[in-house]
Design a protein around this motif. Structure first.
Motif, PDB file in Angstrom:
ATOM      1  N   ILE A  26       0.765  -1.224  -0.201  1.00  0.00           N
ATOM      2  CA  ILE A  26       0.202  -0.224   0.044  1.00  0.00           C
ATOM      3  C   ILE A  26       0.972   1.207  -0.010  1.00  0.00           C
ATOM      4  N   HIS A  27       1.806   1.302   0.690  1.00  0.00           N
ATOM      5  CA  HIS A  27       2.824   2.377   0.901  1.00  0.00           C
ATOM      6  C   HIS A  27       3.664   2.639  -0.367  1.00  0.00           C
ATOM      7  N   ASP A  28       4.081   1.605  -1.059  1.00  0.00           N
ATOM      8  CA  ASP A  28       4.472   1.922  -2.359  1.00  0.00           C
ATOM      9  C   ASP A  28       3.598   2.190  -3.638  1.00  0.00           C
ATOM     10  N   TYR A  29       2.186   1.752  -3.383  1.00  0.00           N
ATOM     11  CA  TYR A  29       1.237   2.329  -4.359  1.00  0.00           C
ATOM     12  C   TYR A  29       1.216   3.564  -4.210  1.00  0.00           C
ATOM     13  N   LEU A  30       1.174   4.130  -2.947  1.00  0.00           N
ATOM     14  CA  LEU A  30       0.776   5.506  -2.696  1.00  0.00           C
ATOM     15  C   LEU A  30       1.930   6.324  -3.147  1.00  0.00           C
ATOM     16  N   LYS A  31       3.154   5.895  -2.864  1.00  0.00           N
ATOM     17  CA  LYS A  31       4.566   6.593  -3.300  1.00  0.00           C
ATOM     18  C   LYS A  31       4.364   6.750  -5.096  1.00  0.00           C
ATOM     19  N   GLY A  36       0.877  13.947  -3.670  1.00  0.00           N
ATOM     20  CA  GLY A  36       0.241  15.266  -3.360  1.00  0.00           C
ATOM     21  C   GLY A  36      -1.376  15.203  -3.522  1.00  0.00           C
ATOM     22  N   TYR A  37      -1.857  16.338  -2.868  1.00  0.00           N
ATOM     23  CA  TYR A  37      -3.162  16.339  -2.609  1.00  0.00           C
ATOM     24  C   TYR A  37      -4.086  16.039  -3.909  1.00  0.00           C
ATOM     25  N   SER A  38      -3.811  16.674  -4.982  1.00  0.00           N
ATOM     26  CA  SER A  38      -4.371  16.526  -6.264  1.00  0.00           C
ATOM     27  C   SER A  38      -4.272  14.962  -6.819  1.00  0.00           C
ATOM     28  N   LYS A  39      -3.338  14.394  -6.431  1.00  0.00           N
ATOM     29  CA  LYS A  39      -3.469  12.809  -6.861  1.00  0.00           C
ATOM     30  C   LYS A  39      -3.981  11.865  -5.825  1.00  0.00           C
ATOM     31  N   ARG A  40      -4.890  12.410  -4.803  1.00  0.00           N
ATOM     32  CA  ARG A  40      -5.121  11.490  -3.960  1.00  0.00           C
ATOM     33  C   ARG A  40      -6.099  10.287  -4.388  1.00  0.00           C
ATOM     34  N   VAL A  41      -5.982   9.246  -3.539  1.00  0.00           N
ATOM     35  CA  VAL A  41      -6.422   8.032  -4.036  1.00  0.00           C
ATOM     36  C   VAL A  41      -7.754   7.851  -2.979  1.00  0.00           C
ATOM     37  N   LYS A  42      -8.826   7.390  -3.506  1.00  0.00           N
ATOM     38  CA  LYS A  42     -10.163   7.049  -2.681  1.00  0.00           C
ATOM     39  C   LYS A  42      -9.849   5.669  -1.866  1.00  0.00           C
ATOM     40  N   SER A  43     -10.214   5.628  -0.951  1.00  0.00           N
ATOM     41  CA  SER A  43     -10.082   4.362  -0.032  1.00  0.00           C
ATOM     42  C   SER A  43     -10.802   3.302  -0.961  1.00  0.00           C
ATOM     43  N   SER A  44     -11.678   3.316  -1.403  1.00  0.00           N
ATOM     44  CA  SER A  44     -12.589   2.575  -2.208  1.00  0.00           C
ATOM     45  C   SER A  44     -11.455   1.857  -3.278  1.00  0.00           C
ATOM     46  N   THR A  45     -10.794   2.865  -3.969  1.00  0.00           N
ATOM     47  CA  THR A  45      -9.982   2.318  -5.143  1.00  0.00           C
ATOM     48  C   THR A  45      -8.723   1.537  -4.463  1.00  0.00           C
ATOM     49  N   LEU A  46      -8.208   1.850  -3.120  1.00  0.00           N
ATOM     50  CA  LEU A  46      -6.991   0.958  -2.569  1.00  0.00           C
ATOM     51  C   LEU A  46      -7.707  -0.414  -2.081  1.00  0.00           C
ATOM     52  N   LYS A  48     -10.109  -2.033  -3.501  1.00  0.00           N
ATOM     53  CA  LYS A  48     -10.166  -2.796  -4.673  1.00  0.00           C
ATOM     54  C   LYS A  48      -8.912  -3.247  -4.954  1.00  0.00           C
ATOM     55  N   GLU A  49      -7.936  -2.385  -5.184  1.00  0.00           N
ATOM     56  CA  GLU A  49      -6.543  -2.837  -5.710  1.00  0.00           C
ATOM     57  C   GLU A  49      -6.009  -3.714  -4.826  1.00  0.00           C
ATOM     58  N   PHE A  50      -6.165  -3.747  -3.525  1.00  0.00           N
ATOM     59  CA  PHE A  50      -5.602  -4.863  -2.718  1.00  0.00           C
ATOM     60  C   PHE A  50      -6.452  -5.725  -2.047  1.00  0.00           C
ATOM     61  N   ASN A  51      -7.480  -5.926  -2.631  1.00  0.00           N
ATOM     62  CA  ASN A  51      -8.495  -6.895  -2.313  1.00  0.00           C
ATOM     63  C   ASN A  51      -9.020  -6.820  -0.609  1.00  0.00           C
ATOM     64  N   ILE A  52      -9.126  -5.526  -0.060  1.00  0.00           N
ATOM     65  CA  ILE A  52      -9.555  -5.205   1.238  1.00  0.00           C
ATOM     66  C   ILE A  52     -11.163  -5.110   1.178  1.00  0.00           C
ATOM     67  N   ASN A  53     -11.527  -5.997   2.228  1.00  0.00           N
ATOM     68  CA  ASN A  53     -12.968  -5.999   2.127  1.00  0.00           C
ATOM     69  C   ASN A  53     -13.729  -4.822   2.922  1.00  0.00           C
ATOM     70  N   ASP A  54     -12.954  -4.144   3.925  1.00  0.00           N
ATOM     71  CA  ASP A  54     -13.670  -3.295   4.708  1.00  0.00           C
ATOM     72  C   ASP A  54     -13.015  -2.144   4.863  1.00  0.00           C
ATOM     73  N   ASN A  55     -13.518  -0.975   5.239  1.00  0.00           N
ATOM     74  CA  ASN A  55     -12.776   0.402   5.511  1.00  0.00           C
ATOM     75  C   ASN A  55     -12.023   0.322   6.925  1.00  0.00           C
ATOM     76  N   LYS A  56     -12.529  -0.465   7.661  1.00  0.00           N
ATOM     77  CA  LYS A  56     -11.558  -0.699   8.887  1.00  0.00           C
ATOM     78  C   LYS A  56     -10.230  -1.261   9.024  1.00  0.00           C
ATOM     79  N   THR A  57     -10.173  -2.098   8.013  1.00  0.00           N
ATOM     80  CA  THR A  57      -9.035  -2.965   7.865  1.00  0.00           C
ATOM     81  C   THR A  57      -7.973  -1.983   6.964  1.00  0.00           C
TER      82      THR A  57
END
Length: 142
Positions: A26-31, A36-46, A48-57
């Motif tokens: 996840i850290h590498d993906y964000l890097k 920068g703020y203008s390239k922020r990634v939504k939690s839903s995108t992360l 899906k990308e990492f097959n995480i089922n819930d926001n808490k995780t």
């Protein structure tokens, strides 16, 4: 006095546990994709990308990354419809994230104080407050 509950306290400056491979991914993906703020990634995108089922995780992974002292990049966030996660590009982005985290922490302490005070109303419940808790609550309630 009867103590209704015991608060678990974690050592604030205790070294973080070892990061998982998913934390590093996840850290590498964000890097690579969200500097920068203008390239922020939504939690839903992360998620899906990492097959995480819930926001808490996902939030736990972000917390792990933020608390690890070996990773030097700062993960910023903004909640809400236009929110997301990104790597800080400048001091302003870092300060805005710090302000956001500080305000959330103060709101939690305020709620803690109010609930603790309610428990002591009319001597319904008797709770012991440590000296540290008293000082902390008094500073928040000013």
């Amino acid at each position: 006095m009867i103590r209704l509950f015991k608060i678990k306290r974690k050592a604030i400056l205790k070294p973080n546990k070892t990061l998982s491979s998913l934390d590093y991914q996840i850290h590498d993906y964000l890097k690579k994709n969200a500097v920068g703020y203008s390239k922020r990634v939504k939690s839903s995108t992360l998620m899906k990308e990492f097959n995480i089922n819930d926001n808490k995780t996902l939030r736990k992974h972000i917390q792990n990354i933020r608390q690890d002292e070996t990773l030097q990049k700062i993960v910023c966030s903004e909640s809400g419809k236009n929110g997301g996660y990104w790597i800080a590009k400048n001091d302003k982005e870092v300060q805005e994230t710090l302000d956001h985290l500080y305000n959330r922490a103060m709101e939690m302490l305020k709620t803690y104080s109010i609930i603790k005070n309610k428990a002591n109303l009319d001597r319904q419940y008797r709770l012991k407050m440590t000296k540290y808790e008293k000082e902390l609550i008094e500073s928040v309630m000013r």
